[in-house]
Every structure is written in structure tokens, then in C-alpha cells.
Design an enzyme around this catalytic site. Sequence first.
Site, PDB file in Angstrom:
ATOM      1  N   THR A   7      -6.550   1.003  -7.250  1.00  0.00           N
ATOM      2  CA  THR A   7      -5.758  -0.222  -7.180  1.00  0.00           C
ATOM      3  C   THR A   7      -6.258  -1.201  -6.120  1.00  0.00           C
ATOM      4  OG1 THR A   7      -3.797   0.849  -8.044  1.00  0.00           O
ATOM      5  CG2 THR A   7      -3.449  -1.148  -6.764  1.00  0.00           C
ATOM      6  N   GLY A   9       2.767   2.289  -2.443  1.00  0.00           N
ATOM      7  CA  GLY A   9       2.880   2.831  -3.793  1.00  0.00           C
ATOM      8  C   GLY A   9       4.051   2.292  -4.588  1.00  0.00           C
ATOM      9  N   LYS A  10       4.478   1.050  -4.309  1.00  0.00           N
ATOM     10  CA  LYS A  10       5.597   0.462  -5.043  1.00  0.00           C
ATOM     11  C   LYS A  10       5.323   0.405  -6.536  1.00  0.00           C
ATOM     12  CE  LYS A  10       5.476  -3.402  -2.942  1.00  0.00           C
ATOM     13  NZ  LYS A  10       4.328  -3.073  -2.090  1.00  0.00           N
ATOM     14  N   THR A  11       4.128  -0.066  -6.879  1.00  0.00           N
ATOM     15  CA  THR A  11       3.804  -0.208  -8.301  1.00  0.00           C
ATOM     16  C   THR A  11       3.771   1.151  -8.990  1.00  0.00           C
ATOM     17  OG1 THR A  11       2.539  -2.232  -7.879  1.00  0.00           O
ATOM     18  CG2 THR A  11       2.097  -1.076  -9.932  1.00  0.00           C
ATOM     19  N   SER A  12       3.162   2.137  -8.355  1.00  0.00           N
ATOM     20  CA  SER A  12       3.088   3.476  -8.948  1.00  0.00           C
ATOM     21  C   SER A  12       4.474   4.062  -9.155  1.00  0.00           C
ATOM     22  CB  SER A  12       2.266   4.412  -8.051  1.00  0.00           C
ATOM     23  OG  SER A  12       0.949   3.951  -7.915  1.00  0.00           O
ATOM     24  N   GLY A  30       0.770  -1.227   0.000  1.00  0.00           N
ATOM     25  CA  GLY A  30       0.000   0.000   0.000  1.00  0.00           C
ATOM     26  C   GLY A  30       0.807   1.284   0.000  1.00  0.00           C
ATOM     27  N   ASP A  87       4.601  -9.765  -8.423  1.00  0.00           N
ATOM     28  CA  ASP A  87       3.472  -9.819  -7.483  1.00  0.00           C
ATOM     29  C   ASP A  87       2.304 -10.535  -8.150  1.00  0.00           C
ATOM     30  OD1 ASP A  87       1.485  -9.444  -5.643  1.00  0.00           O
ATOM     31  OD2 ASP A  87       1.745  -7.281  -5.457  1.00  0.00           O
TER      32      ASP A  87
END
Length: 588
Positions: free
Chosen positions: A505, A24-27, A22, A49
Site C-alpha cells: 500500500t 491499517g484503517k483501509t485494511s 499507516g 481519502d
Amino acid sequence: MPSRLALLEAPTRYMFFTGKGGVGKTSVSTAVAIALADAGKKILLVSTDAASNLGEMLGIELINTPVAVPGVVGLRVLNIDPDVAAENYRVRVVEQMDPEASADEIATVREQLSGACTTEIATFDEFSSLLSHGASDFDHVVFDTAPTGHTLRLLSLPKAWSGFLKGSDRGASCLGPHSGLKMQEKLFNQALAALNDASMTTIVLVARPETGALEEAARTSSELRDLGLANQRLVLNAVFQASQSHDRIGDALDALGKKALAAMPEALRRLPTDYVPLRAVDSVGLPALRALLAPELTWVSNVPRGVPTHLAHHPMSELVKELAHADRGLIMVMGKGGVGKTTIASAIALGLVRSGKSVHLTTTDPAAHLAMTLQGNVPGLTVGRIDPEVETKKYVDKIVAARAPRMTEDEKALLIEDLRSPCTEEVSVFHAFSHVVSQAGSSFVVLDTAPTGHSLLLMDAAGAYHRQMVRAFDDKAPGRIVTPLMRLQDTNYTRIILVTLPETTPVSQAAALQEDLRRADIEPFAWVVNRSLLATDTNDSVLLARLNSERKQMERVATLSKHGVYVVPWRADPPVGILGLEKLLEGD
């Protein structure tokens, strides 16, 4: 704040983005990949992931091979799909077998390779190939990893499997013929070398200005250093600065962030650090992803006139009241990492105890800290944890004690060598999970699960075990076999609570999780939307701008849930401790 991330100035070939769910790694990882591609580099963005929403963010369908991203020249994306990786691995192992092997022998090997440990090693196999020769056409490989606990497991595997294979020429029965694993030994050693080379690999710890996220990032930093991964950086995401409106919620959010950063662990203070401000919209779509790293602090859109800025909602106390109608049962709290599962699970357990129930609260999440959340003892409530190390030792000791008396010394040595396999942990955790599930037959058990991807692997293990038991015993005692999967499917026995944040997300991942559960004939009981700004009375201009997208997500959740939707407002004081959890239950 700097106008450009310093990590973009001299990036290494491999960059791993990790952190608490949560944050914001992907962002952040996707925005970095886009920025590098826009600068003329050839970039491969890889998701490790199982529950990633990277495809939704970029508007493409992810597969197990690189896919071009429309609108970003030079960027390709792939998702290491555990199921595809496992099947590819099974095919390679079968190809290593004797050409004269019978159909029954091949079927036996494929059955050996049907468990969760095969999925793990197969996923790692794909990961290792990218760290050696599999990404030679790209200037940089950016890894968007699963939440911390799973990522630590992934990054520890090169050392674990290399150590297991060193000097070993037999065993590994949980992965079929040893040759199927031994043939990859060189690849694993190359992956280990690449990870430990600071000139090739950077670990980017992503955190938010929140105490829990920073503490977990510090622990992760230490554990990665122990693995030899010392080239680390820190990205602080969603850093909020209140507007001049003197809004109660905005001022509190600003103060919390400043307080968390002031108390940041020393291990993180030593790291090179980049700051990314909180934006007014979710990072979905190329414009928003490019804007995430832009020098402007934020952009603000006006709230449409006539649209209410406050949400009428059902508090958590109503959910607990409904759950308390039963005398016992399993309550599983599930969702994307970082949505607050541990807090919600603790609040439900406390509410049930306050209703006069006996409750056992436990977790399968290696990063969860139930005791820290509760901060006190509650009569009628016991707290536990499925600790992978403890469960693995118990499982190994039990197997050795049961088989050793009938074995020669050589056979016993082979058994112990076999049980040294890292995948033994997966089997051990499933056995412990099965025991917890069975306890709900006599009392309430509230289970705080690991982030979505890891939980789905646990569900897969339950499915594989169920099929194995039915094949072995159902014809001998039809109708008398009760497996963990059957208990999870029984709505009178198990209640699944999906937790999400009111953001694109987390809602999308909760929806995907719901579909995965339904395919296994498991129906979620209710949804909880946590940390809702829409359920507060904020007037901060940036936060008000975020309410537009939050309202859309609330509408999505309402259509997705077949049962109730319960909302927890964002709170200035973190809901920890018994008093904080009681306030959360009442929506105060």
C-alpha cells in the site's frame, strides 16, 4: 485475543474508521465490510481519502458511484473523488444562476469555484448526501477515511458549515453565489444529526500497539467527543507476538508493543476494544482481507532457500551528504500517512545542520509533532509549524486591515461574515506554505508535509494560483512572474523526498504521488524506504515470512526511482531525540 471482532455483533448503520496514517484503517475497514457482506448484509464501502489504495486492495477501479466487488456478494465500493465532486458542485451552482446570465458571468463564477475550498465543500457535499438519503439501498455504510487530521476536518464540517449558514443569506464569495451553498443547508443539518446519533453512527479508532499511534488516537477521541461524536470503539491492529525462536528483533518488537499497550492513555482504556494480530502478508486481495479477521493467529510461509534474508542498502547519511552539496533550497518530505515523514524530515534537517548548514524545519501536517521527535535544541536549526488556526487569524486580520478603511460598516460586516467561511482556512494555509517556499531562497528549508491526499490539495492550490497569476500579470511583465509552483518545479530549488514503508500500500501510494507530481512537472529527487525488516538480521518465523513481500516491494521501488533509494532499518528503540536521529542517519 477474541476470535471475532465484537464490533461485528451489533454494527450501527454508519461506521467511520479513522486513525493515524499507516495503522491499517483501509485494511480493517475493508475486512469489516467484507465480513458484514459475507453475513448477508448489503454494504456500501466509501473512501474519503484522496490517496486511498482501496481499489488496488480489492482489484477494482474506484469511481464516484458504487461499484460491485467481484467475489463479495452484497458489497459495493465508491471513492469520493475530489475532482469529480468539485465539477458536480460547479454544475449545480451554475444551474442556480439567472438564466439570462452572460457567458462572462458564468465564466467568472466557475473561476471563483476553482480553488481548494470548493474541492473541500464539494467533497463534504457528497459525504453529507450519504449520511442522509444517498445510501438508502444499503444496510450499512462503512467509511474508510483519510488520516486523522483530514478526518477531523471532515467530521467537523457539518457543525462548521451549519453554523456559518445559520442566519446568513449572503457572502461566501470563495464558493461563488451564496445560493449554491445555501441550497445544501438542509443536507448539512441532516448530516450533523446522523453523526451525533449514537444509535446510527460509530466511530472506530484504529491504532497499532505503538506509543505515537495510541496517543494520537486518544487525542482524536477527545476532539471527536467535543464534536458530539461519543459512540466510539478501538481496534488495535497488527498486534505482534514473538515466536519461540528468541530472535532479537522479534523479541524487541513484542516488548515494544506490550510496553505501549501498558501505557495506553486512559481515554482509550474506557473504549470497547478489538484486537487484530500482525499477519505474515500484506492485506491485498480478498483471501488476505478475509484472513485478517480470521481466528487463526497467522499463517507462515517458508523463506525460499538460497534467498538472502538481509539487504545491503544505502544509509540516510549518504542522502544528506548529497543534499548538502547545495547552500540552500527547499526539501519537501512527502508520502502516505504513517510512513515516518516527520522522523525522516527531522533526521535530514539534523544531518544538514551537522554539515554546517542553517536549516528551518517546519510542517504542514496538523498531526505532526516535530518538537517531540527532536526532543532538544540544535544550534543552527529552527523549528516551526504551519498552524491552521494561527494562519487563518493572521490572514483574516490582514484582509480586514487592508480593506476596512475604504468600506462602510455594512460592507465591513459582510467581509467579516464572508471570512467566517471554513474554507478560509484552506486559503490561509496556502499563503503560509507559499511564504515557507520563498524562504528557501536564502537557506535550507525542510518541509514535513501532511499525508498524501492533503498535500496534493496544496499542490492543486499552487497550480490554481500559478494559472491565476500568469493570466493576470505575465502579459504585463513576461518572464518576471515567479510562483510557488515554479519554485517546486525547479530542481535546483526544490528536492522532493518520497518516503514509504516496504509494503504494498505505501509503495503504491508513493508511486501514484510520483505520477501526480510529474503531471505537474515536479520530479522527485529520491526515495526513502523506512522501517525495513529486510535490512535487519531477524530470524523470527512470522517476520521472516513477511520478508518475501518486502523484497518484492524493494524491487518495485528500485524500478520506480530515477535517483537513489535509501533504506532505514527497523529499530527496536524509536528514532526520537537527537541521538536516536543520528543513529538513524548512520543506519545503526
